[in-house]
Design a protein around this motif. Structure first.
Motif, PDB file in Angstrom:
ATOM      1  N   GLN A 143      36.662  88.615   1.612  1.00  0.00           N
ATOM      2  CA  GLN A 143      36.111  89.887   1.130  1.00  0.00           C
ATOM      3  C   GLN A 143      34.985  90.387   2.032  1.00  0.00           C
ATOM      4  O   GLN A 143      34.922  91.577   2.355  1.00  0.00           O
ATOM      5  N   HIS A 186      31.791  87.685  -5.140  1.00  0.00           N
ATOM      6  CA  HIS A 186      33.160  87.164  -5.064  1.00  0.00           C
ATOM      7  C   HIS A 186      33.195  85.639  -5.002  1.00  0.00           C
ATOM      8  O   HIS A 186      34.179  85.033  -5.447  1.00  0.00           O
ATOM      9  N   HIS A 194      37.997  82.880  -0.559  1.00  0.00           N
ATOM     10  CA  HIS A 194      38.166  84.219  -1.146  1.00  0.00           C
ATOM     11  C   HIS A 194      36.986  85.128  -0.802  1.00  0.00           C
ATOM     12  O   HIS A 194      37.182  86.264  -0.349  1.00  0.00           O
ATOM     13  N   SER A 195      35.764  84.645  -1.009  1.00  0.00           N
ATOM     14  CA  SER A 195      34.587  85.481  -0.751  1.00  0.00           C
ATOM     15  C   SER A 195      34.430  85.773   0.740  1.00  0.00           C
ATOM     16  O   SER A 195      33.988  86.864   1.123  1.00  0.00           O
ATOM     17  N   ASP A 197      44.198  90.696  -2.162  1.00  0.00           N
ATOM     18  CA  ASP A 197      43.364  89.502  -2.318  1.00  0.00           C
ATOM     19  C   ASP A 197      42.797  89.417  -3.740  1.00  0.00           C
ATOM     20  O   ASP A 197      43.194  88.573  -4.539  1.00  0.00           O
ATOM     21  N   SER A 198      41.877  90.301  -4.070  1.00  0.00           N
ATOM     22  CA  SER A 198      41.202  90.236  -5.370  1.00  0.00           C
ATOM     23  C   SER A 198      42.139  90.548  -6.527  1.00  0.00           C
ATOM     24  O   SER A 198      42.151  89.857  -7.550  1.00  0.00           O
ATOM     25  N   ASP A 204      29.887  96.294  -3.980  1.00  0.00           N
ATOM     26  CA  ASP A 204      31.199  95.662  -4.031  1.00  0.00           C
ATOM     27  C   ASP A 204      32.094  96.414  -3.059  1.00  0.00           C
ATOM     28  O   ASP A 204      31.778  97.543  -2.643  1.00  0.00           O
ATOM     29  N   LEU A 205      33.196  95.808  -2.683  1.00  0.00           N
ATOM     30  CA  LEU A 205      34.037  96.395  -1.645  1.00  0.00           C
ATOM     31  C   LEU A 205      34.619  97.738  -2.070  1.00  0.00           C
ATOM     32  O   LEU A 205      34.714  98.670  -1.260  1.00  0.00           O
ATOM     33  N   PHE A 221      42.382  94.426   0.190  1.00  0.00           N
ATOM     34  CA  PHE A 221      41.447  94.180  -0.904  1.00  0.00           C
ATOM     35  C   PHE A 221      42.198  93.945  -2.215  1.00  0.00           C
ATOM     36  O   PHE A 221      41.937  92.984  -2.945  1.00  0.00           O
ATOM     37  N   TYR A 248      40.235  95.539 -10.104  1.00  0.00           N
ATOM     38  CA  TYR A 248      40.668  95.088  -8.784  1.00  0.00           C
ATOM     39  C   TYR A 248      42.156  95.258  -8.484  1.00  0.00           C
ATOM     40  O   TYR A 248      42.598  94.865  -7.399  1.00  0.00           O
TER      41      TYR A 248
END
Length: 310
Positions: free
Chosen positions: A157, A103, A153-154, A200-201, A178-179, A197, A256
């Motif tokens: 996450q 991310h 951002h990362s 955000d992404s 990955d999430l 999630f 996403y």
């Protein structure tokens, strides 16, 4: 790291379980990854040593190539190694590190592509003010802000990932951590984390893509007032950027922006934007860019001349 976390490691199922196909995956992605690293490092070197590629567009292209190299490295080496491994084990800490790196550099890719669109907008729509607006100091500040935004951002996450308790099973139906695939393994109600999630992404991908498309529409609309030669040059540059944007953001939005649904094609779509797009970017920017090709020829001719003298 996580008090409720009882699973010390995860097992990645990878792209395929078939031994023959795993060997094909090894060969194909080793070639792709090698070409990605070589191609992007070549662009980095050319921009650094060439005196003709000193404009803001190439300043941002330098960071796009750097980001592509790191972004691909966050997933491709493990995919390549795991394709030859009988048991694709990744520790909890390694998994969390991969989520963070994925991310961080994915976010940086989004921000750099946005900055490149801003640069093209100013160059085409505000040509007289371009040297003042996009001066070197401003570009450096914008890149620093992009790194800060990517880090935020990362971090958001990884904080979501660290909140997930894992009690078993530990099989991740993916080739990387990955999430989204991790949410399926968490032994808790993940509804709120899932929404965060996506907010955000998903929002980052969708809103950035929308802004980029609007900016390019404004740019293309403003080209009516330019000369035929100016339109041709601007269209060539903008077309290149639009191709890169669509190739990267299309798969990102597909992955996403879904709250909890998953499809069998998800892994292949993820491969395309984590490994495919970084591989294609050097080809797109060199094959369609006369200035980069000329700089490559000059660099090559200088090398040949120096070798002949030696």
């Amino acid at each position: 790291m996580q008090q409720n976390q009882t699973v010390p490691e995860f097992i990645l199922l990878g792209l395929t379980q078939d031994p023959v196909r795993q060997k094909m995956v090894f060969i194909i992605f080793l070639i792709f990854y090698t070409a990605t690293v070589v191609g992007n490092l070549l662009i980095i070197v050319i921009i650094k040593v060439s005196r003709t590629l000193g404009s803001p567009m190439y300043f941002f292209l330098f960071y796009l190539s750097l980001t592509d190299t790191c972004f691909s490295t966050s997933t491709a080496p493990r995919l390549i190694i795991d394709s030859l491994s009988a048991k694709k084990v990744i520790s909890y800490n390694e998994c969390m590190t991969q989520v963070f790196a994925l991310h961080l550099f994915g976010g940086m890719e989004i921000f750099v592509l946005t900055l490149m669109a801003v640069d093209r907008y100013v160059a085409i729509c505000k040509p007289l003010r371009y040297p003042t607006i996009m001066r070197r100091q401003v570009c450096i500040v914008l890149i620093i802000l992009a790194w800060i935004g990517s880090f935020i951002h990362s971090t958001s996450q990884i904080l979501l990932a660290l909140k997930l308790p894992f009690c078993g099973p530990n099989l991740i139906d993916h080739y990387c951590c990955d999430l989204q695939p991790l949410l399926k393994l968490a032994c808790m109600d993940t509804y709120v984390i899932n929404l965060l999630f996506v907010f955000d992404s998903g929002a980052l991908c969708s809103s950035s893509f929308l802004l980029l498309m609007i900016s390019y529409f404004v740019i293309l609309h403003s080209l009516r007032n330019h000369s035929a030669e100016g339109r041709k040059k601007a269209l060539s540059t903008c077309t290149t950027h639009i191709i890169v944007v669509i190739l990267f953001f299309g798969p990102c939005i597909f992955i996403y922006t879904r709250p909890s649904a998953s499809f069998s094609i998800d892994k292949m779509v993820a491969v395309f934007y984590t490994i495919g797009t970084p591989f294609l970017n050097p080809l797109i920017y060199t094959l369609r860019n006369a200035e980069v090709k000329n700089a490559m020829r000059k660099l090559w001719s200088v090398k040949i001349t120096s070798e002949s003298k030696w």
